[in-house]
Write an enzyme that holds these catalytic residues in place. Structure first.
Site, PDB file in Angstrom:
ATOM      1  CD  GLN A 150     -13.537  -3.960  -2.236  1.00 13.74           C
ATOM      2  OE1 GLN A 150     -13.457  -4.078  -3.439  1.00 13.74           O
ATOM      3  NE2 GLN A 150     -13.007  -2.936  -1.592  1.00 13.74           N
ATOM      4  CD  GLU A 205      -4.924  -2.302  -7.217  1.00 18.91           C
ATOM      5  OE1 GLU A 205      -4.273  -3.332  -7.527  1.00 18.91           O
ATOM      6  OE2 GLU A 205      -5.816  -2.321  -6.358  1.00 18.91           O
ATOM      7  CG  ASP A 235      -3.960  -0.403  -4.342  1.00 24.12           C
ATOM      8  OD1 ASP A 235      -4.238   0.685  -4.885  1.00 24.12           O
ATOM      9  OD2 ASP A 235      -4.825  -1.193  -3.911  1.00 24.12           O
ATOM     10  CG  ASP A 249      -9.274  -1.881  -6.710  1.00 24.74           C
ATOM     11  OD1 ASP A 249     -10.368  -2.427  -6.923  1.00 24.74           O
ATOM     12  OD2 ASP A 249      -8.759  -1.842  -5.572  1.00 24.74           O
ATOM     13  CE  LYS A 258      -4.216  -1.536  -0.002  1.00 27.61           C
ATOM     14  NZ  LYS A 258      -5.067  -1.277  -1.177  1.00 27.61           N
ATOM     15  CE  LYS A 266     -10.172  -5.027  -4.989  1.00 28.74           C
ATOM     16  NZ  LYS A 266     -10.123  -3.848  -4.104  1.00 28.74           N
TER      17      LYS A 266
HETATM   18  C1  MUC Z   1      -7.470  -2.537  -2.571  1.00 27.06           C
HETATM   19  O1  MUC Z   1      -7.046  -3.215  -3.496  1.00 27.06           O
HETATM   20  O2  MUC Z   1      -7.620  -1.347  -2.765  1.00 27.06           O
HETATM   21  C2  MUC Z   1      -8.668  -1.238   0.045  1.00 27.06           C
HETATM   22  C3  MUC Z   1      -9.747  -0.469  -0.258  1.00 27.06           C
HETATM   23  C4  MUC Z   1     -10.599  -1.260  -1.020  1.00 27.06           C
HETATM   24  O3  MUC Z   1     -11.688  -0.942  -1.488  1.00 27.06           O
HETATM   25  O4  MUC Z   1     -10.056  -2.485  -1.203  1.00 27.06           O
HETATM   26  C5  MUC Z   1      -8.869  -2.584  -0.481  1.00 27.06           C
HETATM   27  C6  MUC Z   1      -7.784  -3.183  -1.246  1.00 27.06           C
HETATM   28 MG    MG Z   2      -6.792  -1.461  -4.854  1.00 34.39          MG
END
Ligand code: MUC
Ligand code: MG
Length: 367
Positions: A294, A217, A191, A242, A162, A266
């Site tokens: 998610q 991402e 991401d 995403d 992250k 997802k």
């Molecule tokens: C992600 O891939 O972003 C964090 C916020 C969300 O909506 O999913 C997670 C993981």
């Molecule tokens: Mg994401």
């Protein structure tokens, strides 16, 4: 066989360790257990995670959408009439997690009725996926310690880091520390959850050019339309959409508009039916996909792996399937286990979800 009723049961399970990222943080899994019951006694099960920072849904809104809108619309349909079911669900805009859970519960029923695993019905490509683990915000040394623990305990060798903090240099340092500690054999991608501007993201990517990242991402918001296109056109690696590509039309817009060059699939937001549409769009257009997470619990992770293992293009990469490890407990009678870096599908008819009634009683929020 007809849909007789749908239960939407809010439940909350604390995280052992909260997950922090640029658009929010999760301390408690505030999810909704969705159970679709048929008139001949079958029950399809799935879970809907409330993610207000991504979709605007809350636990309460998911329950209300299912109780007040979807249950009256779907009652009396056959679980095989999924196209008609979606036509009715789509009369309501938004509410992706609520709709996805209903869709997956219907597939669970179809699998049970056919006596076959859902993963086989979807495509049956393989029986497992390699797992990618998401490393949330923390000081760099703690992010490294977590990745090492996950690698050593579960054999996981792919990490999504992250990023999106201010200043961006903190994330650059963390990614560099991860690469140095984990070595060249480990896969890393990042991401940003929209946390940076396009120019910050460009500078960060430049400073991480030697780290061998595989993907980037949502580094900046898709709503910054021209800035995002500018960034994506310069990105040295495929740029994953995403939260900006939550349904097939958005996938088309982001890809054809030059705002993304890869897609996160997802099941928590597109179920199985629309996830297949998204996947086929991506295959047809020739862009890579990643099975995203998610921040799913074990039920959601079982759904993700059922879908991801079923298709060639999702199974070729590690899927994000390990967020449930941070939860203090879950609802399945038989917990999921990640072994040798992989999560297996369940071979039972349907999805293989069996809920522990005592755990449900402990964690449900509706008295
Ligand atoms: C992600 O891939 O972003 C964090 C916020 C969300 O909506 O999913 C997670 C993981
Ligand atoms: Mg994401």
């Amino acid at each position: 066989m007809k849909i007789a009723r749908i239960e939407a049961i809010p439940f909350s399970i604390p995280y052992r360790k909260p997950l922090r990222f640029a658009s929010g943080e999760v301390h408690t899994a505030e999810h909704v257990l969705v159970r679709v019951h048929t008139d001949d006694g079958l029950t399809g099960t799935a879970e809907a995670p409330a993610r207000p920072f991504t979709y605007g849904e809350t636990q309460e809104s998911i329950v209300a959408a299912i109780d007040r809108l979807f249950t009256p619309q779907l009652t009396g349909l056959s679980p095989l009439e999924r196209e008609a079911a979606h036509e009715r669900l789509d009369r309501t805009v938004g509410n992706p997690a609520a709709k996805a859970a209903v869709d997956m519960a219907l597939w669970d029923i179809v699998g049970q009725a056919a006596g076959m695993p859902v993963s086989g019905l979807l495509g049956g490509y393989g029986d497992r996926m390699r797992v990618s683990h998401m490393v949330g915000f923390a000081p760099a040394d703690r992010m490294v310690a977590e990745a090492e623990r996950i690698r050593d305990t579960y054999g996981i060798t792919t990490f999504k880091v992250k990023v999106g903090r201010q200043p961006y240099t903190e994330d650059v340092e963390a990614c560099r520390a991860l690469r140095e500690a984990l070595g060249p054999g480990i896969e890393l991608y990042i991401d940003g959850n929209r946390g940076w501007t396009a120019s910050e993201a460009a500078r960060a990517l430049g400073e991480m050019a030697d780290l061998g990242l595989t993907f980037a991402e949502e580094l900046c918001p898709a709503d910054d339309v021209l800035g995002r296109r500018w960034l994506v056109s310069r990105s040295p690696v495929p740029f994953i959409a995403d939260e900006s590509a939550t349904r097939p039309a958005e996938v088309t817009r982001e890809l054809l508009g030059g705002s993304a060059t890869a897609i996160s699939v997802k099941t928590a937001r597109t179920g199985f039916t629309a996830s297949q549409r998204v996947l086929h769009q991506c295959e047809g257009l020739g862009v890579e996909v990643v099975m995203g997470n998610q921040i799913d619990g074990q039920i959601g992770s079982l759904c993700s792996v059922a879908f991801g293992a079923a298709h060639r293009s999702t199974a070729r990469r590690a899927g994000e399937l390990s967020n449930f490890l941070d939860m203090s407990d879950d609802l399945l009678t038989e917990p999921l286990a990640i072994e040798d870096g992989a999560l297996r599908i369940r071979e039972d008819a349907g999805l293989g979800v069996e809920i522990d009634p005592e755990k449900l009683a402990r964690y449900r929020q509706d008295g």
